[in-house]
Design a protein around this motif. Structure first.
Motif, mmCIF file in Angstrom:
data_model
loop_
_atom_site.group_PDB
_atom_site.id
_atom_site.type_symbol
_atom_site.label_atom_id
_atom_site.label_comp_id
_atom_site.label_asym_id
_atom_site.label_seq_id
_atom_site.Cartn_x
_atom_site.Cartn_y
_atom_site.Cartn_z
ATOM 1 N N TRP A 182 -0.400 -12.461 -8.698
ATOM 2 C CA TRP A 182 -1.119 -13.456 -8.738
ATOM 3 C C TRP A 182 -1.683 -14.640 -9.511
ATOM 4 O O TRP A 182 -1.779 -15.734 -8.724
ATOM 5 C CB TRP A 182 -2.654 -12.708 -9.045
ATOM 6 C CG TRP A 182 -3.522 -12.775 -7.756
ATOM 7 C CD1 TRP A 182 -3.883 -13.434 -6.362
ATOM 8 C CD2 TRP A 182 -5.048 -12.689 -8.469
ATOM 9 N NE1 TRP A 182 -4.862 -13.349 -5.747
ATOM 10 C CE2 TRP A 182 -5.605 -13.506 -6.802
ATOM 11 C CE3 TRP A 182 -6.084 -12.536 -9.235
ATOM 12 C CZ2 TRP A 182 -7.488 -13.581 -6.799
ATOM 13 C CZ3 TRP A 182 -6.484 -12.986 -9.330
ATOM 14 C CH2 TRP A 182 -7.994 -13.057 -7.909
ATOM 15 N N GLU A 193 6.438 -12.859 2.805
ATOM 16 C CA GLU A 193 6.608 -14.240 3.376
ATOM 17 C C GLU A 193 7.414 -15.185 2.931
ATOM 18 O O GLU A 193 7.600 -15.842 3.866
ATOM 19 C CB GLU A 193 5.329 -14.994 3.205
ATOM 20 C CG GLU A 193 4.960 -15.869 4.236
ATOM 21 C CD GLU A 193 3.373 -15.735 4.413
ATOM 22 O OE1 GLU A 193 2.123 -15.210 4.695
ATOM 23 O OE2 GLU A 193 2.640 -17.513 4.283
ATOM 24 N N TRP A 203 2.363 -11.091 -0.043
ATOM 25 C CA TRP A 203 2.588 -13.417 0.097
ATOM 26 C C TRP A 203 4.121 -12.675 -0.370
ATOM 27 O O TRP A 203 4.360 -14.350 0.089
ATOM 28 C CB TRP A 203 1.744 -13.799 -1.058
ATOM 29 C CG TRP A 203 0.688 -13.364 -1.439
ATOM 30 C CD1 TRP A 203 -0.490 -13.380 0.053
ATOM 31 C CD2 TRP A 203 -1.134 -14.098 -2.281
ATOM 32 N NE1 TRP A 203 -1.329 -13.961 -0.300
ATOM 33 C CE2 TRP A 203 -2.263 -13.994 -1.516
ATOM 34 C CE3 TRP A 203 -0.052 -14.998 -3.200
ATOM 35 C CZ2 TRP A 203 -2.764 -14.988 -2.046
ATOM 36 C CZ3 TRP A 203 -1.433 -15.667 -4.378
ATOM 37 C CH2 TRP A 203 -2.564 -15.450 -3.554
ATOM 38 N N ARG A 256 -1.676 -6.548 -0.890
ATOM 39 C CA ARG A 256 -1.408 -8.325 -0.897
ATOM 40 C C ARG A 256 -0.332 -9.072 -1.956
ATOM 41 O O ARG A 256 -0.133 -9.919 -0.713
ATOM 42 C CB ARG A 256 -2.789 -9.286 -1.466
ATOM 43 C CG ARG A 256 -3.971 -8.732 0.266
ATOM 44 C CD ARG A 256 -3.327 -9.883 0.836
ATOM 45 N NE ARG A 256 -5.154 -9.637 1.364
ATOM 46 C CZ ARG A 256 -4.543 -9.220 2.829
ATOM 47 N NH1 ARG A 256 -3.505 -8.575 3.295
ATOM 48 N NH2 ARG A 256 -5.712 -9.526 3.854
#
Ligand SMILES: Cc1ncc(COP(=O)(O)O)c(C=O)c1O
Length: 472
Positions: free
Chosen positions: A351, A123, A120, A116
């Protein structure tokens, strides 16, 4: 559990908070002489355990004086390795979990969070949506992975099987300003230092695509097999940006693998105003940037992105019986996405950092660094005895002191080295240097998490004052 763990851990957290709060009390670069630390450490290990207090006291009295304080707001040297509170929290938790995250099954959260986080980051930087990423320790490792994958794809994985044959006369291309990790990768990949072509740069220190193309044609004519181009998006010396569109076109025309090294400057792509630097991504195979340089994430954390994950995994996958697991079809086993087997849980700090600040928060901190860089450039441009030695498009200013009384690059080089040594010896700031066109350039990089305009203003004051004292 050690009954004293809680008390000791609290004591360390208190020390960390005091350290970060009072970090400006320390000299930025360590002022110790070589060997000073070693002589304070016993030749042999203790036979019996020592108490926590003894360790913490020695940490303070022996180790700290030998530390360079990378999180000091006046650390302007190299490229930063900036950190932040959320990143530190995550590193503490990671240390507590102590997990070795080689396979999905050895910690599913680590594997799935990494998947993930790479999405992220992809993007956030505006990288192509179909690309996939993996966290490596450093950009050096990422670039080596890229080169090994290029080599294996070109040899149809024959080199992994049988080693090199006389026909594998590969050549690799980068600019004369590319980072030394490229040459290291070329050596380790068995291609040979002499087969690395260092292409000349233009007046902005960016690779010349016309010279690149001529050299590739010449090599082809001489029987070499041009393999790979490394495009620098932000060189170490001066943050020069190789023209990706044109270099991509050359790579495509000649069938070369293309890797982008954006180790430091990649973080700037989080700002929409710099996305144009990615023009040409359609020709790129792999891309690396280091959140551990400028994205507030503790060293180490290098984000490596690939167009073709299968090519990467084909290069590195080895599956002995003891590593086989049932989930292979549905999950990422990141041990097969790089060199090492064992892996730290690095996704947690990303994160924590991204969620704490949000994309907009990170953008505003990065923009502020760039604004301070531009202000410093403007201030230097107003002083006739200072010279900017490379274009300043972000937060890195390469300059030299050039009083009218000193002539010739030789003397100016010595003067500027002397200036840098004097500044660093004050302990109030830390700068490093490079050579650009044979000229010694002092580099001032503004990328610290806690840097403010007053720190840059104080540095600029010291630079001007010390420089003029030196030449008076
Ligand atoms: C452009 C560039 N590439 C690669 C590297 C190597 O980075 P790492 O220490 O992550 O291997 C650096 C280090 O400063 C760099 O500036």
């Amino acid at each position: 559990m050690d009954p004293e763990f809680r008390a000791h851990a609290h004591e360390i957290v208190d020390w960390i908070a005091d350290y970060l709060e009072g970090i400006e009390r320390y000299p930025v670069a360590s002022q110790v002489q070589p060997g000073r630390i070693r002589t304070q450490i016993p030749d042999s290990p203790p036979l019996t355990g020592e108490p926590f207090d003894a360790l913490l006291n020695d940490f303070k009295s022996i180790i700290l004086p030998g530390m360079t304080h990378w999180q000091h707001p006046s650390f302007f040297a190299y490229f930063p390795a900036n950190s932040s509170p959320p990143s530190i929290y995550a590193e503490m938790l990671t240390a507590a979990l102590g997990a070795q995250c080689m396979s999905w099954i050895t910690s599913p959260s680590a594997a799935e969070l990494e998947e993930r986080m790479m999405q992220w980051l992809r993007e956030m930087l505006g990288l192509p949506a179909a690309w996939e990423g993996v966290i490596q320790d450093t950009a050096s490792t990422s670039t080596l992975c890229s080169l090994l994958t290029a080599r294996e794809e070109r040899s149809r994985h024959e080199i992994n099987r049988r080693g090199f044959s006389p026909a594998d006369t590969f050549t690799v291309y980068c600019s004369v300003e590319a980072h030394s990790s490229v040459e290291k990768a070329v050596r380790i990949a068995g291609i040979g230092r002499e087969n690395l072509r260092k292409i000349d740069v233009d007046e902005a220190f960016a690779m010349r695509p016309d010279i690149l193309e001529r050299r590739i044609e010449q090599d082809k004519g001489a029987g070499f097999v041009p393999l790979c181009v490394i495009d620098a998006l932000g060189t170490t010396g001066s943050t020069a940006v190789d023209p990706l569109k044109e270099i991509g076109a050359v790579a495509k025309r000649h069938g070369l693998w293309l890797h982008v090294d954006a180790a430091f400057a990649g973080t700037a792509l989080i700002l929409p105003e710099f996305r144009h630097l990615l023009d040409g991504m359609e020709s790129v195979d792999t891309f690396v940037f280091n959140p551990h340089k400028w994205m507030f994430t503790n060293f180490d954390c290098s984000a490596y992105f690939v167009r073709d994950r299968e090519a990467l995994v084909r290069t590195f996958e080895i599956l002995p019986e003891y590593l086989k697991t049932r989930e292979k079809q549905h999950v990422n086993n990141y041990r097969d996405w790089g060199i090492q087997l064992g892996r730290r849980f690095r996704a947690l700090k990303l994160w924590f950092v991204i969620r704490t600040y949000g994309v907009e928060g990170i953008r505003s901190m990065v923009r502020e660094h760039i604004r301070m860089g531009q202000e410093l450039r403007q201030a230097m441009e107003k002083e006739p005895d200072f010279e900017i030695l490379a274009p300043v498009w972000c937060n890195v200013v390469c300059f030299r002191y050039k009083p009218v009384s000193v002539h010739g690059d030789g003397q100016l080089n010595s003067l500027n080295m002397e200036l840098m040594d004097r500044l660093n010896a004050t302990g109030r700031l830390y700068l490093t240097h490079t050579k650009l066109n044979g000229r010694t350039a002092l580099r001032l990089v503004i990328g610290q998490t806690s840097v403010e305009r007053r720190h840059v203003a104080a540095a600029w004051d010291s630079i001007r004052r010390t420089a003029r004292e030196l030449s008076s």
